[in-house]
Design a protein around this motif. Structure first.
Motif, PDB file in Angstrom:
ATOM      1  N   UNK A 105      -2.964   8.391   0.422  1.00  0.00           N
ATOM      2  CA  UNK A 105      -3.656   7.566   1.415  1.00  0.00           C
ATOM      3  C   UNK A 105      -2.587   6.738   2.115  1.00  0.00           C
ATOM      4  N   UNK A 106      -2.673   6.634   3.437  1.00  0.00           N
ATOM      5  CA  UNK A 106      -1.646   5.903   4.180  1.00  0.00           C
ATOM      6  C   UNK A 106      -2.089   4.480   4.503  1.00  0.00           C
ATOM      7  N   UNK A 107      -1.116   3.670   4.848  1.00  0.00           N
ATOM      8  CA  UNK A 107      -1.397   2.292   5.262  1.00  0.00           C
ATOM      9  C   UNK A 107      -2.327   2.290   6.477  1.00  0.00           C
TER      10      UNK A 107
ATOM     11  N   UNK B 127      -5.625  -2.337  -1.188  1.00  0.00           N
ATOM     12  CA  UNK B 127      -5.164  -1.162  -1.934  1.00  0.00           C
ATOM     13  C   UNK B 127      -5.996  -0.989  -3.202  1.00  0.00           C
ATOM     14  N   UNK B 128      -6.237  -2.081  -3.892  1.00  0.00           N
ATOM     15  CA  UNK B 128      -6.988  -2.028  -5.143  1.00  0.00           C
ATOM     16  C   UNK B 128      -8.438  -1.623  -4.921  1.00  0.00           C
ATOM     17  N   UNK B 129      -9.117  -2.300  -4.007  1.00  0.00           N
ATOM     18  CA  UNK B 129     -10.559  -2.098  -3.804  1.00  0.00           C
ATOM     19  C   UNK B 129     -10.870  -0.826  -3.016  1.00  0.00           C
ATOM     20  N   UNK B 130     -10.165  -0.621  -1.906  1.00  0.00           N
ATOM     21  CA  UNK B 130     -10.522   0.474  -1.001  1.00  0.00           C
ATOM     22  C   UNK B 130      -9.817   1.786  -1.294  1.00  0.00           C
TER      23      UNK B 130
ATOM     24  N   UNK C 125       1.055   3.849  -2.215  1.00  0.00           N
ATOM     25  CA  UNK C 125       1.873   3.569  -3.387  1.00  0.00           C
ATOM     26  C   UNK C 125       3.199   2.951  -2.966  1.00  0.00           C
ATOM     27  N   UNK C 126       3.753   3.402  -1.858  1.00  0.00           N
ATOM     28  CA  UNK C 126       4.990   2.790  -1.334  1.00  0.00           C
ATOM     29  C   UNK C 126       4.709   1.369  -0.842  1.00  0.00           C
ATOM     30  N   UNK C 127       3.557   1.156  -0.220  1.00  0.00           N
ATOM     31  CA  UNK C 127       3.183  -0.187   0.232  1.00  0.00           C
ATOM     32  C   UNK C 127       3.110  -1.141  -0.952  1.00  0.00           C
ATOM     33  N   UNK C 128       2.502  -0.706  -2.044  1.00  0.00           N
ATOM     34  CA  UNK C 128       2.390  -1.545  -3.238  1.00  0.00           C
ATOM     35  C   UNK C 128       3.768  -1.841  -3.826  1.00  0.00           C
ATOM     36  N   UNK C 129       4.642  -0.844  -3.835  1.00  0.00           N
ATOM     37  CA  UNK C 129       6.001  -1.052  -4.343  1.00  0.00           C
ATOM     38  C   UNK C 129       6.744  -2.071  -3.485  1.00  0.00           C
ATOM     39  N   UNK C 130       6.580  -1.958  -2.179  1.00  0.00           N
ATOM     40  CA  UNK C 130       7.237  -2.889  -1.262  1.00  0.00           C
ATOM     41  C   UNK C 130       6.696  -4.310  -1.437  1.00  0.00           C
TER      42      UNK C 130
END
Length: 141
Positions: A71-73, A57-60, A22-27
């Motif tokens: 879930x982490x990067x 992020x969307x698919x997996x 979620x942080x990855x998507x925000x970034x």
């Protein structure tokens, strides 16, 4: 000769392997990018252990029913990341992207440190219309 260093976007932003998706998507939203290199937890900001995309992020994660805050990067990094050196010419860039059907290619310096990223848009600015059509056909085939 046009090199990878000539066409890359410099100063890529990293995300630690331990950071949540979620942080990855925000970034990604904040930076207006579709991919982030993931730093190796043993050598942050020096060694890339993978790359994640908004599609990953969307698919997996999300479509698979997982909570992106849990879930982490690093969980999404699979296989050996593809990269190219700063002095590689545009033909090498195209070959790497086409042969592995990838849309974003990390660029590393002589010390193997990440210094930039090449996207489809970066490549397209260097090609004729016919070359763009061939590139798209090979990457998306």
């Amino acid at each position: 000769m046009t090199t990878a260093a000539d066409i890359m976007s410099s100063g890529p932003h990293w995300i630690p392997a331990t950071e949540s998706l979620d942080r990855a998507a925000q970034l990604m939203r904040e930076l207006d990018v579709g991919a982030l290199p993931v730093s190796d937890p043993t050598d942050p900001h020096e060694r890339m252990c993978g790359i994640i995309t908004d599609r990953d992020i969307t698919i997996h994660c999300v479509a698979a029913g997982h909570d992106p805050s849990h879930v982490t990067a690093g969980d999404l990094c699979r296989g050996t990341p593809r990269w190219i050196s700063t002095d590689a010419d545009i033909d090498d860039v195209l070959q790497e992207m086409e042969s592995h059907q990838i849309r974003r290619l990390p660029v590393v310096d002589e010390n193997k440190r990440l210094v930039g990223m090449i996207s489809e848009a970066d490549v397209a600015q260097q090609l004729s219309d016919d070359q763009i059509a061939q590139f798209v056909e090979r990457v998306y085939a």
